[in-house]
Write a protein that holds these residues in place. Structure first.
Motif, PDB file in Angstrom:
ATOM      1  N   GLU A  70       0.670  -1.178   0.017  1.00  0.00           N
ATOM      2  CA  GLU A  70      -0.008  -0.071  -0.239  1.00  0.00           C
ATOM      3  C   GLU A  70       0.875   1.244  -0.013  1.00  0.00           C
ATOM      4  O   GLU A  70       0.418   2.428   0.151  1.00  0.00           O
ATOM      5  CB  GLU A  70      -1.011   0.053   1.161  1.00  0.00           C
ATOM      6  N   ALA A  71       2.179   1.211  -0.065  1.00  0.00           N
ATOM      7  CA  ALA A  71       3.089   2.221   0.122  1.00  0.00           C
ATOM      8  C   ALA A  71       2.733   3.241  -1.047  1.00  0.00           C
ATOM      9  O   ALA A  71       2.583   2.839  -2.122  1.00  0.00           O
ATOM     10  CB  ALA A  71       4.361   1.991   0.045  1.00  0.00           C
ATOM     11  N   VAL A  72       2.761   4.788  -0.789  1.00  0.00           N
ATOM     12  CA  VAL A  72       2.587   5.747  -1.713  1.00  0.00           C
ATOM     13  C   VAL A  72       3.396   6.718  -1.498  1.00  0.00           C
ATOM     14  O   VAL A  72       3.629   7.084  -0.521  1.00  0.00           O
ATOM     15  CB  VAL A  72       1.046   6.274  -1.655  1.00  0.00           C
ATOM     16  N   GLU A  73       4.244   7.040  -2.632  1.00  0.00           N
ATOM     17  CA  GLU A  73       5.016   8.369  -2.570  1.00  0.00           C
ATOM     18  C   GLU A  73       4.368   9.397  -2.866  1.00  0.00           C
ATOM     19  O   GLU A  73       3.858   9.800  -3.736  1.00  0.00           O
ATOM     20  CB  GLU A  73       6.326   7.940  -3.639  1.00  0.00           C
ATOM     21  N   LEU A  74       4.708  10.557  -2.143  1.00  0.00           N
ATOM     22  CA  LEU A  74       3.754  11.795  -2.052  1.00  0.00           C
ATOM     23  C   LEU A  74       4.911  12.932  -2.396  1.00  0.00           C
ATOM     24  O   LEU A  74       6.151  12.819  -1.858  1.00  0.00           O
ATOM     25  CB  LEU A  74       3.180  12.097  -0.756  1.00  0.00           C
ATOM     26  N   ARG A  75       4.497  13.788  -3.357  1.00  0.00           N
ATOM     27  CA  ARG A  75       5.421  14.744  -3.734  1.00  0.00           C
ATOM     28  C   ARG A  75       4.639  16.153  -3.856  1.00  0.00           C
ATOM     29  O   ARG A  75       3.590  16.190  -4.267  1.00  0.00           O
ATOM     30  CB  ARG A  75       6.334  14.462  -4.845  1.00  0.00           C
ATOM     31  N   LEU A  76       5.040  17.198  -3.231  1.00  0.00           N
ATOM     32  CA  LEU A  76       4.448  18.542  -3.224  1.00  0.00           C
ATOM     33  C   LEU A  76       4.949  19.132  -4.688  1.00  0.00           C
ATOM     34  O   LEU A  76       6.222  19.427  -4.784  1.00  0.00           O
ATOM     35  CB  LEU A  76       4.750  19.302  -2.121  1.00  0.00           C
ATOM     36  N   THR A  77       4.224  19.184  -5.760  1.00  0.00           N
ATOM     37  CA  THR A  77       4.659  19.728  -6.795  1.00  0.00           C
ATOM     38  C   THR A  77       4.437  21.109  -7.227  1.00  0.00           C
ATOM     39  O   THR A  77       4.670  21.512  -7.994  1.00  0.00           O
ATOM     40  CB  THR A  77       3.933  18.670  -7.971  1.00  0.00           C
ATOM     41  N   GLY A  78       3.426  21.672  -6.384  1.00  0.00           N
ATOM     42  CA  GLY A  78       3.130  23.141  -6.738  1.00  0.00           C
ATOM     43  C   GLY A  78       2.046  23.689  -5.742  1.00  0.00           C
ATOM     44  O   GLY A  78       1.880  22.977  -5.054  1.00  0.00           O
ATOM     45  N   TYR A  79       1.782  25.048  -5.825  1.00  0.00           N
ATOM     46  CA  TYR A  79       0.876  25.433  -4.916  1.00  0.00           C
ATOM     47  C   TYR A  79       0.159  26.421  -5.663  1.00  0.00           C
ATOM     48  O   TYR A  79       0.526  27.035  -6.799  1.00  0.00           O
ATOM     49  CB  TYR A  79       1.703  26.152  -3.673  1.00  0.00           C
ATOM     50  N   ALA A  86      -3.585  26.927  -1.641  1.00  0.00           N
ATOM     51  CA  ALA A  86      -3.723  25.231  -2.056  1.00  0.00           C
ATOM     52  C   ALA A  86      -2.337  24.934  -2.471  1.00  0.00           C
ATOM     53  O   ALA A  86      -1.690  25.538  -2.989  1.00  0.00           O
ATOM     54  CB  ALA A  86      -4.876  25.189  -3.068  1.00  0.00           C
ATOM     55  N   VAL A  87      -2.389  23.634  -2.168  1.00  0.00           N
ATOM     56  CA  VAL A  87      -1.278  22.794  -2.678  1.00  0.00           C
ATOM     57  C   VAL A  87      -1.448  21.806  -3.705  1.00  0.00           C
ATOM     58  O   VAL A  87      -2.613  21.138  -3.735  1.00  0.00           O
ATOM     59  CB  VAL A  87      -0.512  22.050  -1.453  1.00  0.00           C
ATOM     60  N   VAL A  88      -0.531  21.490  -4.603  1.00  0.00           N
ATOM     61  CA  VAL A  88      -0.705  20.398  -5.479  1.00  0.00           C
ATOM     62  C   VAL A  88       0.201  19.342  -5.078  1.00  0.00           C
ATOM     63  O   VAL A  88       1.487  19.312  -5.029  1.00  0.00           O
ATOM     64  CB  VAL A  88      -0.525  21.033  -6.849  1.00  0.00           C
ATOM     65  N   ILE A  89      -0.419  18.066  -4.576  1.00  0.00           N
ATOM     66  CA  ILE A  89       0.305  16.928  -4.417  1.00  0.00           C
ATOM     67  C   ILE A  89       0.364  15.939  -5.512  1.00  0.00           C
ATOM     68  O   ILE A  89      -0.862  15.498  -5.782  1.00  0.00           O
ATOM     69  CB  ILE A  89      -0.133  16.489  -2.928  1.00  0.00           C
ATOM     70  N   SER A  90       1.244  15.367  -5.900  1.00  0.00           N
ATOM     71  CA  SER A  90       1.512  13.952  -6.456  1.00  0.00           C
ATOM     72  C   SER A  90       1.370  12.726  -5.702  1.00  0.00           C
ATOM     73  O   SER A  90       2.073  12.654  -4.731  1.00  0.00           O
ATOM     74  CB  SER A  90       2.481  14.177  -7.434  1.00  0.00           C
ATOM     75  N   ALA A  91       0.468  11.912  -5.933  1.00  0.00           N
ATOM     76  CA  ALA A  91       0.430  10.507  -5.201  1.00  0.00           C
ATOM     77  C   ALA A  91       0.722   9.557  -6.084  1.00  0.00           C
ATOM     78  O   ALA A  91      -0.168   9.223  -7.233  1.00  0.00           O
ATOM     79  CB  ALA A  91      -0.851  10.268  -4.301  1.00  0.00           C
ATOM     80  N   GLN A  92       2.050   8.731  -6.023  1.00  0.00           N
ATOM     81  CA  GLN A  92       2.348   7.432  -6.797  1.00  0.00           C
ATOM     82  C   GLN A  92       2.374   6.335  -6.127  1.00  0.00           C
ATOM     83  O   GLN A  92       3.312   6.000  -5.180  1.00  0.00           O
ATOM     84  CB  GLN A  92       3.495   8.011  -7.636  1.00  0.00           C
ATOM     85  N   PRO A  93       1.442   5.384  -6.296  1.00  0.00           N
ATOM     86  CA  PRO A  93       1.349   4.231  -5.532  1.00  0.00           C
ATOM     87  C   PRO A  93       2.594   3.302  -6.259  1.00  0.00           C
ATOM     88  O   PRO A  93       2.913   3.249  -7.313  1.00  0.00           O
ATOM     89  CB  PRO A  93      -0.008   3.467  -5.862  1.00  0.00           C
ATOM     90  N   ARG A  94       3.027   2.301  -5.223  1.00  0.00           N
ATOM     91  CA  ARG A  94       4.278   1.646  -5.891  1.00  0.00           C
ATOM     92  C   ARG A  94       3.752   0.809  -7.174  1.00  0.00           C
ATOM     93  O   ARG A  94       2.790   0.327  -6.880  1.00  0.00           O
ATOM     94  CB  ARG A  94       4.602   0.570  -4.709  1.00  0.00           C
ATOM     95  N   GLY A  95       4.489   0.956  -8.161  1.00  0.00           N
ATOM     96  CA  GLY A  95       4.500   0.318  -9.395  1.00  0.00           C
ATOM     97  C   GLY A  95       3.176   0.893 -10.420  1.00  0.00           C
ATOM     98  O   GLY A  95       2.531   0.399 -11.264  1.00  0.00           O
ATOM     99  N   GLY A  96       2.463   1.986  -9.867  1.00  0.00           N
ATOM    100  CA  GLY A  96       1.355   2.469 -10.385  1.00  0.00           C
ATOM    101  C   GLY A  96       1.756   4.163 -11.051  1.00  0.00           C
ATOM    102  O   GLY A  96       2.812   4.539 -10.922  1.00  0.00           O
ATOM    103  N   GLU A  97       0.881   4.679 -11.408  1.00  0.00           N
ATOM    104  CA  GLU A  97       1.008   6.029 -12.123  1.00  0.00           C
ATOM    105  C   GLU A  97       0.494   6.959 -11.221  1.00  0.00           C
ATOM    106  O   GLU A  97      -0.222   6.748 -10.333  1.00  0.00           O
ATOM    107  CB  GLU A  97       0.080   6.222 -13.406  1.00  0.00           C
ATOM    108  N   ALA A  98       1.410   8.189 -11.183  1.00  0.00           N
ATOM    109  CA  ALA A  98       1.006   9.256 -10.356  1.00  0.00           C
ATOM    110  C   ALA A  98      -0.138   9.973 -10.588  1.00  0.00           C
ATOM    111  O   ALA A  98      -0.645  10.207 -11.654  1.00  0.00           O
ATOM    112  CB  ALA A  98       2.227  10.169 -10.400  1.00  0.00           C
ATOM    113  N   THR A  99      -1.066  10.499  -9.717  1.00  0.00           N
ATOM    114  CA  THR A  99      -2.301  11.273  -9.654  1.00  0.00           C
ATOM    115  C   THR A  99      -1.871  12.577  -8.819  1.00  0.00           C
ATOM    116  O   THR A  99      -1.337  12.418  -7.858  1.00  0.00           O
ATOM    117  CB  THR A  99      -3.377  10.551  -9.262  1.00  0.00           C
TER     118      THR A  99
END
Length: 140
Positions: A70-79, A86-99
């Motif tokens: 279930e690990a997800v990599e979070l990254r603050l990509t903008g605001y 507001a902030v723009v956060i990219s969430a990418q599950p292991r082996g999946g595509e970022a949203t």
């Protein structure tokens, strides 16, 4: 006369010894480095700490749930600055595509099998200070 000379030297020697001891103690304290934060204290400047995640713009942090899958990599990509930042956060599950998600204070993000609430947003007008966001895990 020798009695008076030695009587005046004794206080000066005692003061010099006290100053030297103070300097040695100060030097020893400086050599020990920064004290470790107590468990359960506030979140570190960056990364994951128990139920809090603090992200700086462009620096990822990984959150996981019960299962490592279930690990997800979070990254603050903008605001977005303004009256309601507001902030723009990219969430990418292991082996999946970022949203990407655009979140304001109090909004929730589902990641790593948990719900994370946006509890703090930090936006700076300078390039030297990147934007930041703190996410707090909501109790299950």
């Amino acid at each position: 006369m020798t009695v008076f000379d030695s009587a005046r030297r004794a206080p000066r020697i005692a003061v010099a010894a006290a100053v030297a001891a103070g300097l040695l103690m100060g030097a020893a304290a400086c050599g020990q480095g920064e004290p470790e934060p107590e468990p359960g204290s506030s979140a570190p400047v960056l990364g994951v700490d128990n139920d809090r995640v603090q992200l700086l713009e462009g620096t990822p942090a990984s959150v996981a749930g019960q299962a490592e899958a279930e690990a997800v990599e979070l990254r603050l990509t903008g605001y977005e600055d303004g009256s309601e930042p507001a902030v723009v956060i990219s969430a990418q599950p292991r082996g999946g595509e970022a949203t990407e998600y655009t979140l304001r204070l109090g909004d929730h993000l589902e990641a790593g099998g948990s719900s994370w609430r946006v509890s703090e947003i930090g936006i700076s007008g300078s390039q030297a200070q990147p934007a930041s966001v703190t996410l707090t895990r909501e109790p299950a």
